[in-house]
Design a protein around this motif. Sequence first.
Motif, mmCIF file in Angstrom:
data_model
loop_
_atom_site.group_PDB
_atom_site.id
_atom_site.type_symbol
_atom_site.label_atom_id
_atom_site.label_comp_id
_atom_site.label_asym_id
_atom_site.label_seq_id
_atom_site.Cartn_x
_atom_site.Cartn_y
_atom_site.Cartn_z
ATOM 1 N N VAL A 1 -13.731 4.392 2.892
ATOM 2 C CA VAL A 1 -12.753 4.223 3.981
ATOM 3 C C VAL A 1 -13.475 4.271 5.320
ATOM 4 O O VAL A 1 -13.227 3.433 6.203
ATOM 5 N N LEU B 1 -6.976 7.521 3.111
ATOM 6 C CA LEU B 1 -6.534 6.210 2.626
ATOM 7 C C LEU B 1 -5.542 5.491 3.541
ATOM 8 O O LEU B 1 -5.625 4.256 3.673
ATOM 9 N N LEU C 1 -6.506 2.596 5.961
ATOM 10 C CA LEU C 1 -6.787 1.222 5.538
ATOM 11 C C LEU C 1 -5.664 0.262 5.903
ATOM 12 O O LEU C 1 -5.851 -0.964 5.818
ATOM 13 N N LEU D 1 -14.789 7.461 -2.423
ATOM 14 C CA LEU D 1 -13.788 6.550 -1.876
ATOM 15 C C LEU D 1 -13.489 6.871 -0.411
ATOM 16 O O LEU D 1 -13.276 5.960 0.401
ATOM 17 N N ALA D 2 -13.478 8.150 -0.065
ATOM 18 C CA ALA D 2 -13.293 8.521 1.344
ATOM 19 C C ALA D 2 -14.433 7.967 2.198
ATOM 20 O O ALA D 2 -14.215 7.521 3.335
ATOM 21 N N ARG E 1 -8.157 4.285 -7.102
ATOM 22 C CA ARG E 1 -8.021 5.734 -7.284
ATOM 23 C C ARG E 1 -6.860 6.063 -8.207
ATOM 24 O O ARG E 1 -6.961 6.979 -9.043
ATOM 25 N N LEU F 1 -8.860 0.138 -2.638
ATOM 26 C CA LEU F 1 -9.273 1.512 -2.914
ATOM 27 C C LEU F 1 -8.118 2.395 -3.407
ATOM 28 O O LEU F 1 -8.309 3.173 -4.350
ATOM 29 N N PRO F 2 -6.914 2.317 -2.823
ATOM 30 C CA PRO F 2 -5.832 3.147 -3.373
ATOM 31 C C PRO F 2 -5.497 2.802 -4.823
ATOM 32 O O PRO F 2 -5.243 3.703 -5.637
ATOM 33 N N MET G 1 0.821 -1.204 0.000
ATOM 34 C CA MET G 1 0.000 0.000 0.000
ATOM 35 C C MET G 1 0.858 1.258 0.000
ATOM 36 O O MET G 1 0.507 2.264 -0.635
ATOM 37 N N SER H 1 -9.306 15.655 -3.287
ATOM 38 C CA SER H 1 -8.147 14.766 -3.364
ATOM 39 C C SER H 1 -7.352 14.802 -2.064
ATOM 40 O O SER H 1 -6.830 13.769 -1.612
ATOM 41 N N LEU I 1 0.281 4.370 -2.480
ATOM 42 C CA LEU I 1 -0.031 5.709 -1.983
ATOM 43 C C LEU I 1 1.006 6.731 -2.449
ATOM 44 O O LEU I 1 0.648 7.876 -2.769
ATOM 45 N N LEU J 1 -9.127 12.719 0.556
ATOM 46 C CA LEU J 1 -8.921 11.293 0.313
ATOM 47 C C LEU J 1 -7.508 10.876 0.704
ATOM 48 O O LEU J 1 -7.307 9.796 1.279
#
Length: 230
Positions: free
Chosen positions: A54, A102, A105, A50-51, A132, A128-129, A1, A95, A5, A98
């Motif tokens: 989370v 992220l 997670l 997406l936020a 995005r 999710l990351p 992750m 952005s 990110l 978010l």
Amino acid sequence: MDETLAALESETARLLATVAVLDDPAAASGCDGWTRGHILTHLARNADGLAGLVRAAVDGSGETMYASAQARDADIEAGAGRAMPDLADDLRTSSARLAQALPRLAGLDAGLLVERTPGGPRFRAADLPTMRLREVLYHHADLRAGFDFEDFPPDLVATYLAREVTALAGLPDAPAVTLAPAGQEPIRVGPSGPTVAGSPAALLRWLARRDPAGVHALDGDVLPELPRGS
């Protein structure tokens, strides 16, 4: 992750730099029927959705990404006509929210699922990351503002090309075709068919956006028609 990110932070910065110099939100985009205003509004609402996922995954909020498919489309349409400074500010702030969400997670159960819409498709919160990052890259190219599929990191071009091939092969009306990415082994979809050559990025653009720039059929064949929906 952590790697995803970091890549997302870098690509979001590149996207925001492009948006900062745009002056025509009504210009056509690489998505049929959408202007740049639609693209930027979609990216902002995608970040908010997406936020929310989370929060659903970490806090048990019960949120879905969108209230419904219709609500998603209505939000995009409602925001698409705004002035470019408003669009840019919306994308920048959503952005940033978010980006703060992220990392929460990390350490989450890899099998935990979240929902796109109530009762709709479900997918892993851990993805999710990655989701995005793909949205940022594809839609940055869709702005048609000097950034294109050739500007994607090469490893992600390979990843996304494999994904698009899998999606195409899963369609009932997929044509028989062999892809010949420069410097790579051919990729066959279905039984023997025409061979389409080009750089990996050009082939990705053709599959993802039905844009034939940079690809060509070998041996005098014509490019097969790609169905919509992959």
